[in-house]
Design a protein around this motif. Structure first.
Motif, mmCIF file in Angstrom:
data_model
loop_
_atom_site.group_PDB
_atom_site.id
_atom_site.type_symbol
_atom_site.label_atom_id
_atom_site.label_comp_id
_atom_site.label_asym_id
_atom_site.label_seq_id
_atom_site.Cartn_x
_atom_site.Cartn_y
_atom_site.Cartn_z
ATOM 1 N N GLY A 1 18.769 3.598 5.556
ATOM 2 C CA GLY A 1 19.996 3.948 6.265
ATOM 3 C C GLY A 1 21.074 2.898 6.155
ATOM 4 N N ARG A 2 20.960 2.003 5.169
ATOM 5 C CA ARG A 2 21.971 0.953 5.026
ATOM 6 C C ARG A 2 23.037 1.392 4.037
ATOM 7 N N SER A 3 24.179 0.740 4.087
ATOM 8 C CA SER A 3 25.217 1.024 3.100
ATOM 9 C C SER A 3 24.801 0.456 1.755
ATOM 10 N N LEU A 4 25.315 1.061 0.682
ATOM 11 C CA LEU A 4 24.942 0.607 -0.652
ATOM 12 C C LEU A 4 25.377 -0.823 -0.915
ATOM 13 N N ALA A 5 26.429 -1.269 -0.262
ATOM 14 C CA ALA A 5 26.929 -2.620 -0.525
ATOM 15 C C ALA A 5 25.946 -3.695 -0.093
ATOM 16 N N THR A 6 25.069 -3.396 0.853
ATOM 17 C CA THR A 6 24.135 -4.418 1.338
ATOM 18 C C THR A 6 22.706 -4.132 0.918
ATOM 19 N N ALA A 7 22.492 -3.154 0.052
ATOM 20 C CA ALA A 7 21.128 -2.782 -0.332
ATOM 21 C C ALA A 7 20.760 -3.290 -1.711
ATOM 22 N N ALA A 8 21.417 -4.354 -2.193
ATOM 23 C CA ALA A 8 21.173 -4.857 -3.542
ATOM 24 C C ALA A 8 19.789 -5.483 -3.646
ATOM 25 N N ILE A 9 19.236 -5.485 -4.869
ATOM 26 C CA ILE A 9 17.916 -6.066 -5.100
ATOM 27 C C ILE A 9 18.062 -7.558 -5.330
ATOM 28 N N GLY A 10 16.982 -8.267 -5.115
ATOM 29 C CA GLY A 10 16.961 -9.693 -5.375
ATOM 30 C C GLY A 10 16.455 -9.983 -6.776
ATOM 31 N N ALA A 11 16.587 -11.245 -7.180
ATOM 32 C CA ALA A 11 16.170 -11.629 -8.523
ATOM 33 C C ALA A 11 14.678 -11.432 -8.726
ATOM 34 N N ASP A 12 13.870 -11.615 -7.643
ATOM 35 C CA ASP A 12 12.424 -11.472 -7.788
ATOM 36 C C ASP A 12 12.004 -10.017 -7.923
ATOM 37 N N ASP A 13 12.913 -9.059 -7.687
ATOM 38 C CA ASP A 13 12.591 -7.648 -7.868
ATOM 39 C C ASP A 13 12.944 -7.159 -9.268
ATOM 40 N N LEU A 14 13.825 -7.844 -9.964
ATOM 41 C CA LEU A 14 14.344 -7.325 -11.223
ATOM 42 C C LEU A 14 13.276 -7.265 -12.307
ATOM 43 N N LEU A 15 12.456 -8.313 -12.457
ATOM 44 C CA LEU A 15 11.464 -8.326 -13.524
ATOM 45 C C LEU A 15 10.438 -7.198 -13.382
ATOM 46 N N PRO A 16 9.845 -6.948 -12.199
ATOM 47 C CA PRO A 16 8.919 -5.814 -12.101
ATOM 48 C C PRO A 16 9.580 -4.472 -12.408
ATOM 49 N N ILE A 17 10.807 -4.271 -11.915
ATOM 50 C CA ILE A 17 11.477 -2.995 -12.176
ATOM 51 C C ILE A 17 11.746 -2.839 -13.671
ATOM 52 N N LEU A 18 12.281 -3.885 -14.293
ATOM 53 C CA LEU A 18 12.593 -3.807 -15.714
ATOM 54 C C LEU A 18 11.326 -3.645 -16.547
ATOM 55 N N SER A 19 10.230 -4.275 -16.120
ATOM 56 C CA SER A 19 8.960 -4.103 -16.830
ATOM 57 C C SER A 19 8.478 -2.658 -16.729
ATOM 58 N N TYR A 20 8.646 -2.064 -15.554
ATOM 59 C CA TYR A 20 8.280 -0.648 -15.390
ATOM 60 C C TYR A 20 9.143 0.237 -16.289
ATOM 61 N N VAL A 21 10.441 -0.055 -16.378
ATOM 62 C CA VAL A 21 11.334 0.727 -17.231
ATOM 63 C C VAL A 21 10.929 0.582 -18.696
ATOM 64 N N VAL A 22 10.612 -0.652 -19.122
ATOM 65 C CA VAL A 22 10.161 -0.876 -20.506
ATOM 66 C C VAL A 22 8.914 -0.064 -20.793
ATOM 67 N N LEU A 23 7.986 -0.056 -19.848
ATOM 68 C CA LEU A 23 6.743 0.685 -20.018
ATOM 69 C C LEU A 23 7.011 2.174 -20.187
ATOM 70 N N GLN A 24 7.992 2.692 -19.439
ATOM 71 C CA GLN A 24 8.295 4.116 -19.505
ATOM 72 C C GLN A 24 8.963 4.515 -20.821
ATOM 73 N N THR A 25 9.619 3.581 -21.502
ATOM 74 C CA THR A 25 10.257 3.930 -22.775
ATOM 75 C C THR A 25 9.224 4.243 -23.845
ATOM 76 N N GLY A 26 8.070 3.563 -23.807
ATOM 77 C CA GLY A 26 7.064 3.771 -24.844
ATOM 78 C C GLY A 26 7.512 3.313 -26.214
ATOM 79 N N LEU A 27 8.425 2.354 -26.280
ATOM 80 C CA LEU A 27 8.993 1.899 -27.557
ATOM 81 C C LEU A 27 8.639 0.435 -27.805
ATOM 82 N N PRO A 28 7.526 0.150 -28.489
ATOM 83 C CA PRO A 28 7.209 -1.255 -28.786
ATOM 84 C C PRO A 28 8.206 -1.901 -29.729
#
Length: 516
Positions: free
Chosen positions: A449-476
């Motif tokens: 229920g927060r505004s988008l301006a204050t719901a940003a991710i932190g640096a420690d969240d970026l690597l897991p999310i990006l790793s999940y996205v890489v995994l979903q591409t299936g492109l070695p």
């Protein structure tokens, strides 16, 4: 062959969608014929003398299908972006925020903290910063936000203050580690470029009185340019236009369209080259007697020499681009500004790399084959992994069931593999990371229920999310794509948002490669 020839005729006539359907029909017919041959053949292999020819024809048709699908997909993505109102709003460069422990940030900062942030933003806008300088500014912002939050804590909230302090220290250290890695990469590339340019300077500016062959060539070329301008008006017209509008970068694009099209008129755009897959299929259908299986793989001795071969190819490409740029600046002195050179390089990339990228990437993939194989095995093992399996917090999941997580970022990385120009590939990576931030903000905002301006991710969240996205591409092959991009993107990008996004993607690829 008749079906494929019909599809080719539609393709050459510009009936792209009809040709796409006809190519698919051709592939279906070939698959059906091969299935019937395999079922009706008595020998154990289930292969006839015509099987390699049919497989080769199917491969050529599939190449055209992939090429047309990529073009149609780009058109749909562009149209969807326009419907959304010109695409997503650009996010602040290298956006970093504190984690959410201990409460959320207030939209109104104290005056002294606001002043510090304003000074940091002004310093960032004045000049291009090195990675370490930019990391220092990021850490100043983090510290200012930390001080603002600590000021709002009660004296009895010592535990939360300790947690905030540890979070601040961790994020500041991460910023410095990433910045140092980018700084080392930048220094290495700048040193390599310095050595190349020093070698060229040693050849061109000799200490002897007599001119070197290179200097003689430059002098002869410049004399030929002046002589040509005596009989033709269009070079002088372009020079006058560049002088009148030195800040208008579209003038540079028009000039290169004129030069590369071979026509002096600036209003006439160059004819787009025919795609290689189209020409391959055209030649293939014209001479079916030339059908043959793929060549045998290279020997181990050749494999051992490939890294040195790759270094030589990379050096030749750099030298060729540098030479083309030097010749352009020799003919049009008005392009000698920093912005003019950058635009010239962008135009040269657009013309230089599309026919070159596919074989160049194939060489990179051969050299990177052991790492790509490990990444492919990891992607296969974890292809069913969900966001939670990659360490994502529940607040970073989509709120609704059955909704794919970070689908736009996955699509952008897949589109990156279809591009053939380093700058455009880099734009896809930047869009993917921006899409990750937008999706994470949307998930957090809708859930809490927060505004988008204050719901940003932190640096420690970026690597897991990006790793999940890489995994979903299936492109070695993204591993080799990034290795090539690191070599061929302009040095100026490495100290900006693009360099940060590329480094983050390489970190995510290494992480997925090492998954157990």
């Amino acid at each position: 062959m008749r079906a494929a020839s019909g599809a080719l005729g539609m393709d050459s006539a510009g009936r792209t969608r009809e040709a796409y359907v006809e190519y698919l029909k051709s592939i279906t017919l070939i698959a059906q014929a091969l299935q019937e041959e395999a079922a009706g053949t008595e020998n154990s292999e289930g292969v006839t003398p015509d099987t390699p020819k049919l497989l080769k024809l199917a491969e050529q048709c599939l190449e055209r299908v992939k090429s047309i699908a990529a073009a149609l997909g780009k058109a749909q993505v562009k149209a969807a972006a326009q419907e959304r109102g010109g695409g997503p709003a650009p996010l602040p460069r290298h956006r970093r925020v504190c984690s959410d422990e201990g409460g959320k940030l207030s939209p109104f900062l104290p005056p002294e903290i606001f002043q510090k942030l304003q000074i940091a933003e002004a310093q960032s806008a004045r000049k291009e910063l090195t990675p370490l300088e930019e990391a220092s500014l990021q850490n100043q912002k983090l510290k200012a936000a930390y001080e603002a939050r600590v000021a709002r804590l009660n004296p009895n909230q010592a535990v939360q203050k300790t947690s905030l302090t540890l979070s601040l220290q961790r994020q500041m250290m991460e910023n410095l580690v990433i910045a140092k890695a980018r700084e080392e990469t930048l220094q290495r590339k700048m040193e390599e470029r310095r050595l190349r340019l020093q070698e060229a300077a040693n050849r061109r500016f000799s200490s002897s009185v007599a001119l070197t062959p290179e200097e003689q060539e430059q002098r002869a070329l410049y004399a030929a340019i002046l002589e040509y301008e005596q009989d033709h008006d269009w070079p002088r017209q372009w020079k006058a236009q560049l002088k009148r509008s030195p800040a208008d970068l579209s003038v540079v694009s028009g000039l290169f369209s004129c030069l590369l099209s071979g026509a002096p008129g600036p209003a006439e755009p160059p004819e787009p080259p025919r795609e290689s897959s189209f020409e391959d299929l055209e030649r293939f259908l014209a001479s079916p007697e030339g059908w043959a299986p793929a060549e045998a793989p290279a020997s181990s001795g050749q494999d051992a020499a490939l890294p040195e071969l790759l270094k030589g190819v990379v050096r030749d490409i750099h030298n060729a681009i540098d030479r083309l740029l030097a010749l352009t600046l020799l003919a049009f002195e008005g392009l000698g500004t920093a912005a003019g050179k950058d635009q010239c390089l962008a135009c040269l990339e657009e013309a230089f790399f599309p026919p070159l990228w596919a074989p160049l990437l194939a060489l990179y993939r051969t050299v990177q084959q052991p790492r790509e194989a490990a990444l492919a095995r990891s992607m296969e093992r974890h292809r069913h992994a969900g966001p939670a399996d990659m360490g994502l917090a529940s607040r970073l999941f989509p709120p609704g069931p059955g909704r794919p997580a970070y689908a736009s970022a996955v699509q952008d990385l897949r589109l990156m593999a279809l591009e053939s120009c380093p700058r455009r590939k880099l734009e896809c990576i930047v869009r993917a990371l921006r899409g990750i931030c937008e999706c994470a903000e949307e998930y957090c905002g809708s859930r809490d229920g927060r505004s988008l301006a204050t719901a940003a991710i932190g640096a420690d969240d970026l690597l897991p999310i990006l790793s999940y996205v890489v995994l979903q591409t299936g492109l070695p092959q993204l591993l080799s794509e990034c290795a090539a991009l690191e070599e061929f993107i302009h040095e100026g990008y490495l100290i900006g948002e693009e360099g940060y996004c590329l480094t983050s993607l390489q970190s995510a690829l290494s992480y997925v490669e090492s998954l157990q």
